[in-house]
Design a protein around this motif. Structure first.
Motif, PDB file in Angstrom:
ATOM      1  N   UNK A  25       0.608  -1.201   0.046  1.00 41.91           N
ATOM      2  CA  UNK A  25       0.121  -0.119  -0.040  1.00 41.91           C
ATOM      3  C   UNK A  25       0.937   1.067  -0.035  1.00 41.91           C
ATOM      4  N   UNK A  26       0.301   2.287  -0.678  1.00 42.30           N
ATOM      5  CA  UNK A  26       1.165   3.586  -0.429  1.00 42.30           C
ATOM      6  C   UNK A  26      -0.050   4.461   0.472  1.00 42.30           C
ATOM      7  N   UNK A  27       0.554   4.943   1.589  1.00 45.57           N
ATOM      8  CA  UNK A  27      -0.055   5.784   2.351  1.00 45.57           C
ATOM      9  C   UNK A  27       0.366   7.050   2.264  1.00 45.57           C
ATOM     10  N   UNK A  28      -0.543   7.945   2.141  1.00 49.18           N
ATOM     11  CA  UNK A  28      -0.254   9.345   2.192  1.00 49.18           C
ATOM     12  C   UNK A  28      -0.788   9.889   3.436  1.00 49.18           C
ATOM     13  N   UNK A  29      -0.032  10.403   4.308  1.00 47.43           N
ATOM     14  CA  UNK A  29      -0.274  10.846   5.673  1.00 47.43           C
ATOM     15  C   UNK A  29      -0.087  12.362   5.864  1.00 47.43           C
ATOM     16  N   UNK A  30      -1.385  13.190   5.704  1.00 48.43           N
ATOM     17  CA  UNK A  30      -1.073  14.380   5.928  1.00 48.43           C
ATOM     18  C   UNK A  30      -1.106  14.868   7.620  1.00 48.43           C
ATOM     19  N   UNK A  31      -0.212  15.418   8.012  1.00 41.80           N
ATOM     20  CA  UNK A  31      -0.229  15.672   9.531  1.00 41.80           C
ATOM     21  C   UNK A  31       0.199  17.032   9.830  1.00 41.80           C
ATOM     22  N   UNK A  32       0.290  17.535  11.054  1.00 42.96           N
ATOM     23  CA  UNK A  32       0.528  18.783  11.256  1.00 42.96           C
ATOM     24  C   UNK A  32       2.060  18.927  11.678  1.00 42.96           C
ATOM     25  N   UNK A  33       2.579  20.003  11.118  1.00 46.25           N
ATOM     26  CA  UNK A  33       4.056  20.065  11.441  1.00 46.25           C
ATOM     27  C   UNK A  33       4.513  19.797  12.906  1.00 46.25           C
ATOM     28  N   UNK A  34       3.647  20.171  13.856  1.00 45.06           N
ATOM     29  CA  UNK A  34       4.181  20.126  15.012  1.00 45.06           C
ATOM     30  C   UNK A  34       4.114  18.441  15.622  1.00 45.06           C
ATOM     31  N   UNK A  35       3.622  17.579  14.935  1.00 41.74           N
ATOM     32  CA  UNK A  35       3.634  16.130  15.158  1.00 41.74           C
ATOM     33  C   UNK A  35       4.674  15.468  14.521  1.00 41.74           C
ATOM     34  N   UNK A  36       5.310  16.144  13.417  1.00 42.12           N
ATOM     35  CA  UNK A  36       6.003  15.258  12.232  1.00 42.12           C
ATOM     36  C   UNK A  36       7.250  14.630  13.085  1.00 42.12           C
ATOM     37  N   UNK A  37       7.922  15.530  13.914  1.00 43.72           N
ATOM     38  CA  UNK A  37       9.272  14.868  14.461  1.00 43.72           C
ATOM     39  C   UNK A  37       9.016  13.570  15.380  1.00 43.72           C
ATOM     40  N   UNK A  38       7.753  13.619  16.160  1.00 43.69           N
ATOM     41  CA  UNK A  38       7.540  12.419  16.991  1.00 43.69           C
ATOM     42  C   UNK A  38       7.414  11.084  16.135  1.00 43.69           C
ATOM     43  N   UNK A  39       6.429  11.606  15.018  1.00 47.39           N
ATOM     44  CA  UNK A  39       5.964  10.686  14.064  1.00 47.39           C
ATOM     45  C   UNK A  39       7.225   9.800  13.571  1.00 47.39           C
ATOM     46  N   UNK A  40       7.997  10.931  12.951  1.00 40.74           N
ATOM     47  CA  UNK A  40       9.098  10.299  12.238  1.00 40.74           C
ATOM     48  C   UNK A  40      10.246   9.522  12.903  1.00 40.74           C
ATOM     49  N   UNK A  41      10.223   9.783  14.358  1.00 43.16           N
ATOM     50  CA  UNK A  41      10.989   9.136  15.314  1.00 43.16           C
ATOM     51  C   UNK A  41      10.316   7.811  15.501  1.00 43.16           C
TER      52      UNK A  41
END
Ligand code: 2BA
Length: 132
Positions: A25-41
């Motif tokens: 699957x290809x998931x396109x996840x649109x998230x808020x910038x404020x959450x990006x670092x935690x999710x990427x980690x």
């Protein structure tokens, strides 16, 4: 190389693979910038492959983050769980009419509270995934 069944991943190293195809699957996840670092980690900790794009919401016209992730069907639920755990709902104040076409908003109008997030996910079935 023949197309493999759902969930099968070729047992070859990335370096050795000239051409790799498997169902995903290809998931396109649109998230808020404020959450990006935690999710990427969190994604990195669980070995998800990810591409991060800078994007802009069409309504608020504020920067947000779009992640592209190719995932096997078996890992989709784990990915969604990470997104739910790390991406939070927030609210923004906007002036009615101010965000659609660049107008400053109706005179005397009260700001509206707009909910944003946790996250918006599009899950697409990938027809083919090839690495050269
Ligand atoms: P924006 O387009 O800037 O939208 C931010 C938030 O504003 C949205 O949060 C939603 O609660 C609200 N909103 C959007 N359009 C609206 C409208 N016409 N009237 C009233 N309120 C409206 P989310 O739904 O959490 O969306 C967050 C971001 O995800 C969006 O930022 C956009 O970049 C993306 N997105 C959401 N739905 C989408 C879709 N169907 N297609 C493409 N991108 C989408």
């Amino acid at each position: 190389m023949p197309l493999l069944r759902t969930g099968d991943r070729p047992a070859c190293s990335r370096l050795a693979a000239r051409c790799v195809r498997w169902v995903m699957h290809l998931v396109l996840a649109i998230i808020q910038d404020a959450d990006a670092a935690a999710l990427l980690r969190a994604l990195r900790a669980q070995a998800f492959d990810v591409t991060k794009l800078a994007s802009t919401g069409g309504f608020l016209r504020e920067g947000n983050t779009t992640l592209m992730l190719g995932v096997s069907p078996e890992r989709l639920e784990a990915l969604k769980r990470l997104v739910r755990e790390t991406c939070h709902a927030r609210t923004r104040l906007v002036m009615p009419g101010a965000t659609i076409d660049g107008q400053p908003g109706a005179p005397g109008a009260e700001p509206l509270e707009v909910p944003v997030g946790g996250a918006v996910l599009f899950v697409l079935t990938v027809d083919k995934f090839v690495k050269y």
